[in-house]
Design a protein around this motif. Structure first.
Motif, PDB file in Angstrom:
ATOM      1  N   SER A   1       8.952   2.041   1.075  1.00 39.40           N
ATOM      2  CA  SER A   1       8.493   1.210  -0.048  1.00 39.40           C
ATOM      3  C   SER A   1       7.325   0.304   0.331  1.00 39.40           C
ATOM      4  O   SER A   1       6.597  -0.155  -0.536  1.00 39.40           O
ATOM      5  CB  SER A   1       9.651   0.400  -0.628  1.00 39.40           C
ATOM      6  OG  SER A   1      10.202  -0.440   0.356  1.00 39.40           O
TER       7      SER A   1
ATOM      8  N   TYR B   1       4.611   1.238   2.095  1.00 41.39           N
ATOM      9  CA  TYR B   1       3.371   2.003   1.971  1.00 41.39           C
ATOM     10  C   TYR B   1       3.244   2.572   0.559  1.00 41.39           C
ATOM     11  O   TYR B   1       4.076   3.357   0.128  1.00 41.39           O
ATOM     12  CB  TYR B   1       3.326   3.144   2.995  1.00 41.39           C
ATOM     13  CG  TYR B   1       3.244   2.644   4.410  1.00 41.39           C
ATOM     14  CD1 TYR B   1       2.032   2.255   4.953  1.00 41.39           C
ATOM     15  CD2 TYR B   1       4.380   2.547   5.199  1.00 41.39           C
ATOM     16  CE1 TYR B   1       1.944   1.780   6.260  1.00 41.39           C
ATOM     17  CE2 TYR B   1       4.302   2.072   6.511  1.00 41.39           C
ATOM     18  CZ  TYR B   1       3.082   1.695   7.032  1.00 41.39           C
ATOM     19  OH  TYR B   1       3.004   1.224   8.310  1.00 41.39           O
ATOM     20  N   THR B   2       2.174   2.190  -0.154  1.00 46.08           N
ATOM     21  CA  THR B   2       2.028   2.596  -1.552  1.00 46.08           C
ATOM     22  C   THR B   2       1.838   4.101  -1.725  1.00 46.08           C
ATOM     23  O   THR B   2       2.077   4.623  -2.800  1.00 46.08           O
ATOM     24  CB  THR B   2       0.849   1.871  -2.235  1.00 46.08           C
ATOM     25  OG1 THR B   2      -0.355   2.171  -1.525  1.00 46.08           O
ATOM     26  CG2 THR B   2       1.070   0.384  -2.306  1.00 46.08           C
TER      27      THR B   2
ATOM     28  N   ASP C   1       5.593   7.673  -2.143  1.00 44.47           N
ATOM     29  CA  ASP C   1       6.299   7.487  -3.409  1.00 44.47           C
ATOM     30  C   ASP C   1       7.802   7.644  -3.225  1.00 44.47           C
ATOM     31  O   ASP C   1       8.266   8.591  -2.602  1.00 44.47           O
ATOM     32  CB  ASP C   1       5.802   8.502  -4.443  1.00 44.47           C
ATOM     33  CG  ASP C   1       4.376   8.219  -4.872  1.00 44.47           C
ATOM     34  OD1 ASP C   1       4.052   7.034  -5.096  1.00 44.47           O
ATOM     35  OD2 ASP C   1       3.592   9.180  -4.987  1.00 44.47           O
TER      36      ASP C   1
ATOM     37  N   ARG D   1      -4.534   7.211  -8.736  1.00 43.83           N
ATOM     38  CA  ARG D   1      -4.409   5.880  -8.137  1.00 43.83           C
ATOM     39  C   ARG D   1      -5.755   5.181  -8.299  1.00 43.83           C
ATOM     40  O   ARG D   1      -6.739   5.590  -7.702  1.00 43.83           O
ATOM     41  CB  ARG D   1      -4.033   5.986  -6.661  1.00 43.83           C
ATOM     42  CG  ARG D   1      -2.677   6.633  -6.430  1.00 43.83           C
ATOM     43  CD  ARG D   1      -2.386   6.806  -4.944  1.00 43.83           C
ATOM     44  NE  ARG D   1      -1.313   7.745  -4.700  1.00 43.83           N
ATOM     45  CZ  ARG D   1      -0.025   7.427  -4.650  1.00 43.83           C
ATOM     46  NH1 ARG D   1       0.359   6.194  -4.819  1.00 43.83           N
ATOM     47  NH2 ARG D   1       0.883   8.359  -4.424  1.00 43.83           N
TER      48      ARG D   1
ATOM     49  N   LEU E   1      -1.274   4.962 -11.447  1.00 44.69           N
ATOM     50  CA  LEU E   1      -0.859   3.842 -10.609  1.00 44.69           C
ATOM     51  C   LEU E   1      -2.089   3.049 -10.182  1.00 44.69           C
ATOM     52  O   LEU E   1      -3.204   3.558 -10.205  1.00 44.69           O
ATOM     53  CB  LEU E   1      -0.148   4.344  -9.354  1.00 44.69           C
ATOM     54  CG  LEU E   1       1.088   5.220  -9.539  1.00 44.69           C
ATOM     55  CD1 LEU E   1       1.526   5.803  -8.207  1.00 44.69           C
ATOM     56  CD2 LEU E   1       2.212   4.427 -10.174  1.00 44.69           C
TER      57      LEU E   1
ATOM     58  N   THR F   1      -3.579   0.919  -6.793  1.00 41.59           N
ATOM     59  CA  THR F   1      -3.350   0.878  -5.360  1.00 41.59           C
ATOM     60  C   THR F   1      -4.317  -0.102  -4.711  1.00 41.59           C
ATOM     61  O   THR F   1      -5.315  -0.485  -5.320  1.00 41.59           O
ATOM     62  CB  THR F   1      -3.492   2.292  -4.743  1.00 41.59           C
ATOM     63  OG1 THR F   1      -3.016   2.252  -3.399  1.00 41.59           O
ATOM     64  CG2 THR F   1      -4.922   2.776  -4.769  1.00 41.59           C
ATOM     65  N   ASN F   2      -4.005  -0.482  -3.496  1.00 46.85           N
ATOM     66  CA  ASN F   2      -4.905  -1.354  -2.754  1.00 46.85           C
ATOM     67  C   ASN F   2      -6.162  -0.582  -2.369  1.00 46.85           C
ATOM     68  O   ASN F   2      -6.267   0.604  -2.615  1.00 46.85           O
ATOM     69  CB  ASN F   2      -4.192  -1.920  -1.527  1.00 46.85           C
ATOM     70  CG  ASN F   2      -3.132  -2.917  -1.923  1.00 46.85           C
ATOM     71  OD1 ASN F   2      -3.333  -3.717  -2.825  1.00 46.85           O
ATOM     72  ND2 ASN F   2      -1.978  -2.842  -1.282  1.00 46.85           N
TER      73      ASN F   2
END
Length: 155
Positions: A60, A62-63, A66, A76, A115, A117-118
């Motif tokens: 969880s 690490y984006t 999944d 993303r 999604l 994401t960073n």
């Protein structure tokens, strides 16, 4: 032995049982299964003799790992300030309008998930997004619709 147990056993044999090998094992599962189900995380914990909470915590954190089922194409969108300043919100709105879903959702046909994401590392060509492993940069709402149409028409 079911297919999940076999997959985990094969990956643990390949990388080793050491805690330092958890990430490559998780990545190996993602390559095969597209996400880390609770069942798979428990099997990894058991096979590696580490707490299930540690497996879940790593997954969880690490984006890109999944922990729930996603669409065939995972979109993303970078959420950095640079992408925001260059029009990320309009890009997200165009994606949502085109796919008729909101950020964090998956289309009914299970083809797309959106999604945030960073940083994707493309600030110099912002805004950027990733669809599975393909990077798209210097996005506009019009370009996003063109890209998504191509994915939508794939078999």
């Amino acid at each position: 032995m079911d297919s999940h147990e076999q997959l985990v056993q094969d990956l643990v044999t390949k990388y080793g049982e050491g805690r330092e090998n958890l990430l490559p094992i998780l990545q190996g599962v993602i390559e095969q299964e597209r996400y880390l189900s609770e069942d798979l995380m428990l099997k990894i914990a058991k096979q590696m003799s580490i707490p299930a909470a540690e497996v879940y915590g790593t997954a969880s954190f690490y984006t890109f790992l999944d922990t729930e089922a996603r669409g065939k194409y995972v979109i993303r969108v970078c959420k950095t300030i640079t992408c925001a300043m260059k029009g990320k919100n309009q890009v997200i709105q165009a994606i949502e309008n085109f796919l008729k879903i909101k950020l964090g959702e998956t289309t009914i046909d299970k083809k797309f998930t959106i999604l945030q994401t960073n940083c994707l590392g493309w600030c110099h060509k912002a805004p950027a997004m990733l669809i599975n492993d393909e990077v798209y940069t210097e996005l506009t709402p019009e370009l996003v619709v063109k890209i998504l149409n191509e994915y939508k028409n794939r078999k």
